[in-house]
Design a protein around this motif. Structure first.
Motif, PDB file in Angstrom:
ATOM      1  N   THR A   5       0.139  -1.350   0.436  1.00 52.73           N
ATOM      2  CA  THR A   5      -0.127  -0.074  -0.180  1.00 52.73           C
ATOM      3  C   THR A   5       0.584   1.503   0.305  1.00 52.73           C
ATOM      4  N   PRO A   6       0.456   1.995  -0.756  1.00 53.63           N
ATOM      5  CA  PRO A   6       1.555   3.348  -1.123  1.00 53.63           C
ATOM      6  C   PRO A   6       1.315   4.499   0.360  1.00 53.63           C
ATOM      7  N   LEU A   7       2.345   4.342   1.557  1.00 57.79           N
ATOM      8  CA  LEU A   7       2.247   4.950   2.673  1.00 57.79           C
ATOM      9  C   LEU A   7       1.052   6.573   2.533  1.00 57.79           C
ATOM     10  N   PRO A   8       1.633   7.398   1.360  1.00 58.21           N
ATOM     11  CA  PRO A   8       0.933   8.980   1.491  1.00 58.21           C
ATOM     12  C   PRO A   8      -0.585   8.240   1.428  1.00 58.21           C
ATOM     13  N   GLY A   9      -1.535   7.167   0.704  1.00 58.07           N
ATOM     14  CA  GLY A   9      -2.068   6.954   0.620  1.00 58.07           C
ATOM     15  C   GLY A   9      -3.229   6.572   1.990  1.00 58.07           C
ATOM     16  N   LEU A  10      -2.105   5.592   2.486  1.00 56.19           N
ATOM     17  CA  LEU A  10      -2.421   5.410   3.997  1.00 56.19           C
ATOM     18  C   LEU A  10      -2.964   6.261   4.984  1.00 56.19           C
ATOM     19  N   ILE A  11      -2.187   7.343   4.961  1.00 56.81           N
ATOM     20  CA  ILE A  11      -1.626   8.394   5.725  1.00 56.81           C
ATOM     21  C   ILE A  11      -2.880   9.515   5.484  1.00 56.81           C
ATOM     22  N   THR A  95       8.865   3.519  -5.298  1.00 53.48           N
ATOM     23  CA  THR A  95       8.410   3.436  -6.453  1.00 53.48           C
ATOM     24  C   THR A  95       8.163   5.208  -6.892  1.00 53.48           C
ATOM     25  N   ASP A  96       8.503   5.413  -8.052  1.00 52.82           N
ATOM     26  CA  ASP A  96       8.135   7.029  -8.628  1.00 52.82           C
ATOM     27  C   ASP A  96       6.433   6.672  -9.403  1.00 52.82           C
ATOM     28  N   THR A  97       6.306   8.138  -8.853  1.00 50.40           N
ATOM     29  CA  THR A  97       5.108   8.527  -9.144  1.00 50.40           C
ATOM     30  C   THR A  97       4.584   9.305  -9.687  1.00 50.40           C
ATOM     31  N   ALA A  98       3.522   9.738 -10.822  1.00 47.23           N
ATOM     32  CA  ALA A  98       3.685  11.552 -11.001  1.00 47.23           C
ATOM     33  C   ALA A  98       2.077  11.647  -9.886  1.00 47.23           C
ATOM     34  N   ALA A  99       3.169  11.984  -9.229  1.00 46.72           N
ATOM     35  CA  ALA A  99       2.038  12.629  -7.672  1.00 46.72           C
ATOM     36  C   ALA A  99       0.678  13.211  -7.638  1.00 46.72           C
ATOM     37  N   ARG A 120       4.957  15.654 -12.095  1.00 50.75           N
ATOM     38  CA  ARG A 120       5.950  15.618 -11.345  1.00 50.75           C
ATOM     39  C   ARG A 120       6.278  14.492 -10.629  1.00 50.75           C
ATOM     40  N   LYS A 121       7.089  13.385 -10.815  1.00 53.55           N
ATOM     41  CA  LYS A 121       6.891  12.662 -10.284  1.00 53.55           C
ATOM     42  C   LYS A 121       8.125  12.453  -8.909  1.00 53.55           C
ATOM     43  N   ARG A 122       7.689  11.594  -7.607  1.00 56.01           N
ATOM     44  CA  ARG A 122       7.660  11.367  -6.881  1.00 56.01           C
ATOM     45  C   ARG A 122       7.878  10.370  -6.083  1.00 56.01           C
ATOM     46  N   PRO A 123       9.122  10.094  -5.849  1.00 57.68           N
ATOM     47  CA  PRO A 123       9.283   8.969  -4.433  1.00 57.68           C
ATOM     48  C   PRO A 123       8.248   8.338  -3.801  1.00 57.68           C
ATOM     49  N   THR A 124       7.393   7.337  -3.985  1.00 59.40           N
ATOM     50  CA  THR A 124       6.693   6.482  -2.984  1.00 59.40           C
ATOM     51  C   THR A 124       6.962   5.289  -1.860  1.00 59.40           C
ATOM     52  N   VAL A 125       6.973   5.394  -0.781  1.00 61.21           N
ATOM     53  CA  VAL A 125       7.396   4.201   0.042  1.00 61.21           C
ATOM     54  C   VAL A 125       6.152   3.520   0.036  1.00 61.21           C
ATOM     55  N   HIS A 126       6.269   2.079  -0.613  1.00 65.27           N
ATOM     56  CA  HIS A 126       5.322   0.987  -0.451  1.00 65.27           C
ATOM     57  C   HIS A 126       5.139   0.883   1.438  1.00 65.27           C
ATOM     58  N   VAL A 127       4.231   0.396   2.142  1.00 63.26           N
ATOM     59  CA  VAL A 127       3.999  -0.117   3.141  1.00 63.26           C
ATOM     60  C   VAL A 127       3.530  -1.648   2.870  1.00 63.26           C
ATOM     61  N   ASP A 128       3.928  -2.660   4.002  1.00 65.46           N
ATOM     62  CA  ASP A 128       3.099  -3.798   3.954  1.00 65.46           C
ATOM     63  C   ASP A 128       1.906  -3.736   5.184  1.00 65.46           C
ATOM     64  N   THR A 129       0.802  -3.972   5.164  1.00 60.47           N
ATOM     65  CA  THR A 129       0.053  -3.593   6.632  1.00 60.47           C
ATOM     66  C   THR A 129      -0.167  -5.098   7.139  1.00 60.47           C
TER      67      THR A 129
END
Length: 177
Positions: A5-11, A95-99, A120-129
């Motif tokens: 799960t992308p950490l920004p999405g979780l937050i 991963t890089d995403t176009a946030a 603009r591409k940003r790195p996104t951390v994925h986490v395993d919940t």
């Protein structure tokens, strides 16, 4: 199988849940306020029979006193004071995403007006919940939400003050022999 799960999405999802909870509190408070008005939006009131205080009143004279209900009861306005969310995750891939991509149908002017600056591409951390720890079950989240009482809003205070000023004697019963 681990779920990434992308950490920004979780937050964002957790922040949205808190905002939704506050919205529900406010809607419930509006419904509560509506309970003090009839179907024609007139304030509901109570009529009280009291011994008359008029100078020419006899001992048996009574005044009918009308008081709107809203200023007579305490208003329990609540808001979320703070939220504490803790969870255990395992850091996954980067991963890089176009946030901040401008979605189709948006004009450049609209995108710039709201602070979005195009792709603009940003790195996104994925986490395993779904990790397991000794204290928590799979994918567990611990949420503590504190609410606090607040003062009535200025509009509510003005309304209650106006209603309080409308209360008073509207009829006197004079018992004559």
């Amino acid at each position: 199988m681990p779920t990434q799960t992308p950490l920004p999405g979780l937050i964002e999802a957790m922040a949205s849940a808190v905002i939704d909870a506050q919205d529900r509190i406010e809607k419930r408070q509006m419904a509560y306020l509506g309970d003090y008005f009839d179907e024609d939006n007139r304030p509901k009131s109570i009529v009280i029979r009291m011994p008359s205080m008029r100078p020419d009143a006899t001992e048996d004279d009574e005044d009918l006193y009308r008081a709107p209900l809203l200023p007579l009861v305490s208003t329990n306005l609540l808001r979320i004071k703070d939220v504490e969310i803790s969870f255990d995750v395992d850091i996954g891939s980067l991963t890089d995403t176009a946030a901040d991509a401008v979605s189709e149908g948006d004009t450049i002017k609209d995108a710039l007006a709201w602070g979005r600056r195009g792709e603009r591409k940003r790195p996104t951390v994925h986490v395993d919940t779904t990790i397991r720890s000794s204290e928590h079950t799979s994918g567990s989240v611990h949420v503590v939400m504190r609410v606090e009482g607040t003062d009535p809003t200025e509009g509510t205070a003005r309304l209650m003050n106006h209603l309080a000023q409308t209360q008073g004697v509207f009829q006197t019963f004079r018992y004559e022999e």
